[in-house]
Design a protein around this motif. Structure first.
Motif, PDB file in Angstrom:
ATOM      1  N   UNK A  53     -63.299  43.831  11.391  1.00  0.00           N
ATOM      2  CA  UNK A  53     -63.506  42.443  11.841  1.00  0.00           C
ATOM      3  C   UNK A  53     -64.941  42.132  12.247  1.00  0.00           C
ATOM      4  N   UNK A  54     -65.803  43.129  12.302  1.00  0.00           N
ATOM      5  CA  UNK A  54     -67.140  42.890  12.832  1.00  0.00           C
ATOM      6  C   UNK A  54     -68.067  42.135  11.910  1.00  0.00           C
ATOM      7  N   UNK A  55     -67.701  42.015  10.646  1.00  0.00           N
ATOM      8  CA  UNK A  55     -68.580  41.339   9.688  1.00  0.00           C
ATOM      9  C   UNK A  55     -67.925  40.072   9.125  1.00  0.00           C
ATOM     10  N   UNK A  56     -66.988  39.524   9.897  1.00  0.00           N
ATOM     11  CA  UNK A  56     -66.261  38.350   9.402  1.00  0.00           C
ATOM     12  C   UNK A  56     -67.180  37.140   9.219  1.00  0.00           C
ATOM     13  N   UNK A  57     -68.281  37.086   9.996  1.00  0.00           N
ATOM     14  CA  UNK A  57     -69.147  35.905   9.930  1.00  0.00           C
ATOM     15  C   UNK A  57     -69.951  35.832   8.640  1.00  0.00           C
ATOM     16  N   UNK A  58     -70.065  36.950   7.910  1.00  0.00           N
ATOM     17  CA  UNK A  58     -70.841  36.913   6.669  1.00  0.00           C
ATOM     18  C   UNK A  58     -69.954  36.949   5.432  1.00  0.00           C
ATOM     19  N   UNK A  59     -68.639  36.977   5.641  1.00  0.00           N
ATOM     20  CA  UNK A  59     -67.743  36.955   4.488  1.00  0.00           C
ATOM     21  C   UNK A  59     -67.889  35.622   3.751  1.00  0.00           C
ATOM     22  N   UNK A  60     -67.849  35.681   2.484  1.00  0.00           N
ATOM     23  CA  UNK A  60     -68.014  34.475   1.687  1.00  0.00           C
ATOM     24  C   UNK A  60     -69.444  34.217   1.284  1.00  0.00           C
ATOM     25  N   UNK A  61     -70.398  34.947   1.861  1.00  0.00           N
ATOM     26  CA  UNK A  61     -71.797  34.793   1.468  1.00  0.00           C
ATOM     27  C   UNK A  61     -71.995  35.352   0.065  1.00  0.00           C
ATOM     28  N   UNK A  62     -72.643  34.622  -0.816  1.00  0.00           N
ATOM     29  CA  UNK A  62     -72.831  35.111  -2.193  1.00  0.00           C
ATOM     30  C   UNK A  62     -73.563  36.450  -2.208  1.00  0.00           C
ATOM     31  N   UNK A  63     -73.047  37.379  -2.997  1.00  0.00           N
ATOM     32  CA  UNK A  63     -73.661  38.684  -3.135  1.00  0.00           C
ATOM     33  C   UNK A  63     -73.291  39.673  -2.042  1.00  0.00           C
ATOM     34  N   UNK A  64     -72.447  39.268  -1.086  1.00  0.00           N
ATOM     35  CA  UNK A  64     -72.055  40.138   0.019  1.00  0.00           C
ATOM     36  C   UNK A  64     -70.596  40.547  -0.171  1.00  0.00           C
ATOM     37  N   UNK A  65     -70.359  41.857  -0.202  1.00  0.00           N
ATOM     38  CA  UNK A  65     -69.000  42.381  -0.274  1.00  0.00           C
ATOM     39  C   UNK A  65     -68.700  43.229   0.951  1.00  0.00           C
ATOM     40  N   UNK A  66     -67.443  43.343   1.305  1.00  0.00           N
ATOM     41  CA  UNK A  66     -67.048  44.085   2.500  1.00  0.00           C
ATOM     42  C   UNK A  66     -65.966  45.092   2.153  1.00  0.00           C
ATOM     43  N   UNK A  67     -66.207  46.341   2.499  1.00  0.00           N
ATOM     44  CA  UNK A  67     -65.223  47.409   2.315  1.00  0.00           C
ATOM     45  C   UNK A  67     -64.895  47.981   3.690  1.00  0.00           C
ATOM     46  N   UNK A  68     -63.785  47.543   4.316  1.00  0.00           N
ATOM     47  CA  UNK A  68     -63.463  47.993   5.671  1.00  0.00           C
ATOM     48  C   UNK A  68     -63.222  49.493   5.790  1.00  0.00           C
ATOM     49  N   UNK A  69     -62.984  50.165   4.676  1.00  0.00           N
ATOM     50  CA  UNK A  69     -62.678  51.592   4.741  1.00  0.00           C
ATOM     51  C   UNK A  69     -63.917  52.464   4.891  1.00  0.00           C
ATOM     52  N   UNK A  70     -65.109  51.909   4.706  1.00  0.00           N
ATOM     53  CA  UNK A  70     -66.308  52.741   4.687  1.00  0.00           C
ATOM     54  C   UNK A  70     -66.591  53.351   6.062  1.00  0.00           C
ATOM     55  N   UNK A  71     -66.530  52.549   7.119  1.00  0.00           N
ATOM     56  CA  UNK A  71     -66.796  53.082   8.458  1.00  0.00           C
ATOM     57  C   UNK A  71     -65.710  54.067   8.854  1.00  0.00           C
ATOM     58  N   UNK A  72     -64.454  53.752   8.519  1.00  0.00           N
ATOM     59  CA  UNK A  72     -63.357  54.672   8.831  1.00  0.00           C
ATOM     60  C   UNK A  72     -63.573  56.018   8.153  1.00  0.00           C
ATOM     61  N   UNK A  73     -64.035  56.003   6.918  1.00  0.00           N
ATOM     62  CA  UNK A  73     -64.289  57.255   6.203  1.00  0.00           C
ATOM     63  C   UNK A  73     -65.398  58.054   6.869  1.00  0.00           C
ATOM     64  N   UNK A  74     -66.400  57.367   7.397  1.00  0.00           N
ATOM     65  CA  UNK A  74     -67.482  58.062   8.091  1.00  0.00           C
ATOM     66  C   UNK A  74     -67.002  58.695   9.392  1.00  0.00           C
ATOM     67  N   UNK A  75     -66.038  58.056  10.052  1.00  0.00           N
ATOM     68  CA  UNK A  75     -65.463  58.648  11.263  1.00  0.00           C
ATOM     69  C   UNK A  75     -64.755  59.947  10.924  1.00  0.00           C
ATOM     70  N   UNK A  76     -64.008  59.964   9.835  1.00  0.00           N
ATOM     71  CA  UNK A  76     -63.255  61.161   9.435  1.00  0.00           C
ATOM     72  C   UNK A  76     -64.188  62.346   9.254  1.00  0.00           C
TER      73      UNK A  76
END
Length: 228
Positions: A53-76
């Motif tokens: 949820x931390x990047x919700x303000x930039x969702x919809x910006x052209x050229x910006x994609x969000x993969x919520x699993x990336x930070x979780x994978x780094x925690x693992x």
């Protein structure tokens, strides 16, 4: 984006679930105890909240994609350095592997809480406790020799012998399951390793006192067994 009270609930639940596992490790006096498990679980939850949820303000910006699993994978993968810090190598014996695994698993519990998977997080915590505490009696029964106490002696073979050591063990009312001897780097020094049956702590300490009185015994190492 979850409401503020929902975020607070997830963070508090993560701290509680982490503390439950941490208490089990704390009672065995491991370095990774109550506070460590609470912080790992809480931090993992916060990472998951930021990731989702931390990047919700930039969702919809052209050229910006969000993969919520990336930070979780780094925690693992990133929590592994904490687990490595709980592992102790003492001669050929390794201690702390189970505690390292509990830290890693608690991180997964935190990720589940952060993702709103409350049932999975609570169920996993219950299973962690069953594995850590409930299976110990079965493990002791199935693998008694691996849990056997050991005593390490450094002796001068010019002054004493293995016969003298075994005589003192028998005089203490104990028996030896296995003996391992090896040469030390110092001249005329041997290292003797005695595997003993599980015995009351006072009997083992009394044996150490008897062995210490043998001429030619220069060092005794009696690592008291700690549940992992």
């Amino acid at each position: 984006m979850p409401r503020l009270e929902e975020i607070l609930l997830r963070l508090m639940l993560a701290a509680v679930l982490g503390s439950v596992v941490g208490i089990e490790r704390e009672r065995l006096d491991w370095a990774a105890g109550l506070r460590t498990h609470m912080l790992v679980c809480l931090g993992s939850t916060l990472f998951m909240l930021v990731s989702a949820f931390g990047f919700a303000d930039i969702l919809g910006t052209p050229g910006i994609g969000l993969d919520p699993s990336r930070i979780a994978a780094q925690v693992v993968s990133g929590v592994g350095f904490l687990g490595a810090g709980t592992i102790i190598l003492r001669r050929e014996a390794v201690r702390g592997l189970t505690t390292a695994a509990s830290v890693w698993t608690v991180a997964a519990v935190g990720l589940a809480v952060g993702g709103g998977l409350y049932f999975a997080a609570i169920s996993a915590t219950v299973l962690i406790l069953v594995i850590l505490a409930g299976i110990k009696p079965l493990e002791r029964r199935l693998f008694p020799k691996r849990r056997a106490p050991r005593i390490f002696l450094t002796v001068d073979r010019r002054e004493t012998s293995l016969v003298a050591v075994m005589t003192e063990v028998e005089a203490a009312g104990l028996r030896v399951l296995q003996v391992v001897t090896e040469r030390e780097d110092a001249p005329h020094r041997d290292r003797i390793q005695l595997f003993l049956p599980r015995s009351p702590e006072p009997a083992l300490i009394a044996l150490v006192d008897r062995l210490r009185a043998i001429p030619g015994v220069y060092k005794i190492d009696y690592p008291r067994y700690l549940e992992r």
